[in-house]
Design a protein around this motif. Structure first.
Motif, short mmCIF file in Angstrom:
data_model
loop_
_atom_site.label_atom_id
_atom_site.label_comp_id
_atom_site.label_asym_id
_atom_site.label_seq_id
_atom_site.Cartn_x
_atom_site.Cartn_y
_atom_site.Cartn_z
N ALA A 8 -11.51 62.10 -55.89
CA ALA A 8 -12.37 61.29 -54.91
C ALA A 8 -11.58 60.63 -53.95
CB ALA A 8 -13.11 60.47 -55.87
N ALA A 9 -10.22 60.65 -54.02
CA ALA A 9 -9.27 60.06 -53.02
C ALA A 9 -8.96 60.65 -51.75
CB ALA A 9 -8.03 59.13 -53.91
N GLY A 10 -9.43 62.00 -51.97
CA GLY A 10 -9.01 62.93 -50.89
C GLY A 10 -10.16 62.73 -49.81
N SER A 11 -9.82 62.98 -48.53
CA SER A 11 -10.75 62.78 -47.52
C SER A 11 -12.11 63.84 -47.27
CB SER A 11 -10.11 63.08 -46.04
OG SER A 11 -9.47 64.54 -46.12
N PRO A 12 -11.96 65.23 -48.37
CA PRO A 12 -13.15 65.85 -48.10
C PRO A 12 -14.18 65.21 -48.86
CG PRO A 12 -11.10 67.20 -48.33
CD PRO A 12 -10.75 65.77 -48.34
N TYR A 13 -14.02 64.17 -49.96
CA TYR A 13 -14.78 63.60 -50.82
C TYR A 13 -15.49 62.89 -50.20
CZ TYR A 13 -17.03 62.73 -55.40
OH TYR A 13 -18.10 62.31 -56.26
N ALA A 14 -15.39 62.29 -48.72
CA ALA A 14 -16.26 61.48 -48.24
C ALA A 14 -17.58 62.26 -47.70
CB ALA A 14 -15.64 61.04 -46.76
N ARG A 29 -8.06 67.21 -57.02
CA ARG A 29 -7.65 66.75 -58.27
C ARG A 29 -6.41 66.51 -58.70
NH1 ARG A 29 -9.11 71.86 -58.85
NH2 ARG A 29 -8.73 73.16 -60.68
N PHE A 30 -5.50 67.38 -58.30
CA PHE A 30 -4.10 67.61 -58.86
C PHE A 30 -3.24 66.49 -58.22
CE2 PHE A 30 -5.39 71.89 -59.73
CZ PHE A 30 -5.50 72.01 -60.95
N GLY A 31 -3.80 65.39 -57.30
CA GLY A 31 -3.11 64.75 -56.53
C GLY A 31 -2.63 65.03 -55.11
N ALA A 32 -2.32 63.91 -54.25
CA ALA A 32 -1.91 64.23 -52.78
C ALA A 32 -0.66 65.07 -52.63
CB ALA A 32 -1.69 62.78 -52.29
#
Length: 275
Positions: free
Chosen positions: A173-179, A31-34
């Motif tokens: 949600a943009a991070g791969s774990p959120y898949a 959530r804090f960004g890439a």
């Protein structure tokens, strides 16, 4: 960095392993960004593979785990203890710092031998997802990108110091774990009353609850139990073998809520602290 760390953590999740860092922990930090997430992840390699993964969760806490087949390795334990104990190596700063790691490793033993001490207790809890999960008894909806603010607003209203926003939901949600994750909200009439995000590590592996919260205006009505049941059902639908969560032992209300939702408390765990 995030993708390869999460991939290693997925492989290390098993129901017979002690509570440990989960790919969902990295997903929630996303959530804090890439860039911030990449800066917070620590990876150790050996023998051509990843052997340990850490997440610097704030300035003074390293959440950390080791490949299950390497947890008794003396050489690796010494290397990890040297890196984590020495501020000049850049893993943790000088001063009072904390390390969360699985119980029963040579690394933990070595840290105690070097003068690190146990900190306050935490209670891990687990629910087996073999049997069906009972109905939560309230309306629960899966929240997608178009309604991110609904989920984020409940989280902010559930935790006094929360900085979770719609933008941070999208970053998460943009991070791969959120898949392999779902965000859910329970409703009290038309009002969003409770929220949960659940993270799968893949079929047949334990999933994680992070976070679960009840809006301050809707407490005392059973929404904590209801949204936790909905989260457990979501993990079961994602193929998880069990649902895991860990909360401070001092938070008796949270422990009671998870127990009411069918979770069983596991032996307490402690961070290690260096003053």
């Amino acid at each position: 960095m995030l993708d390869e760390a999460a991939c290693a953590l997925r492989e290390w999740q098993h129901d017979d392993q002690p509570f440990q860092l989960h790919p969902g922990d990295l997903g929630w930090y996303r959530r804090f960004g890439a860039e911030a997430t990449g800066d917070a992840i620590r990876i150790w390699r050996g023998g051509g593979r990843i052997v340990a993964v850490g997440l610097l969760d704030g300035a003074d806490l390293l959440r950390f785990t080791i490949a299950p087949d390497a947890r008794a390795d003396e050489e690796l334990a010494v290397r990890l203890a040297d890196d984590i104990s020495s501020p000049e190596r850049g893993v943790l700063p000088a001063g009072t710092v904390y390390v969360e790691s699985p119980r029963g490793t040579r690394f933990q033993e070595l840290m105690f031998e070097r003068g690190w001490r146990s900190d306050v207790p935490w209670t891990p809890l687990r629910r087996d997802l073999g049997p069906p999960v009972e109905d939560p008894g309230v309306r629960v909806e899966v929240i997608g990108a178009d309604r991110a603010e609904v989920h984020a607003a409940v989280v902010r209203a559930s935790f006094e110091k929360s900085t979770f926003t719609e933008d941070r939901w999208h970053a998460m949600a943009a991070g791969s774990p959120y898949a392999d994750a779902w965000s859910l909200v329970a409703f009290d009439g038309d009002d969003a009353a409770a929220a949960i995000t659940v993270w799968s590590a893949g079929p047949g592996r334990p999933g994680l609850v992070e976070p679960m919260g009840v809006h301050r205006d809707h407490r005392g009505k059973g929404f904590g139990r209801a949204i936790t049941l909905a989260g457990a059902a979501a993990l079961r639908a994602l193929g998880s073998s069990s649902a895991l969560v860990c909360t401070p032992s001092s938070n008796a209300g949270a422990v009671a809520t998870y127990r009411a939702a069918g979770f069983t408390a596991l032996p307490e765990v402690h961070d290690q602290r260096r003053d």
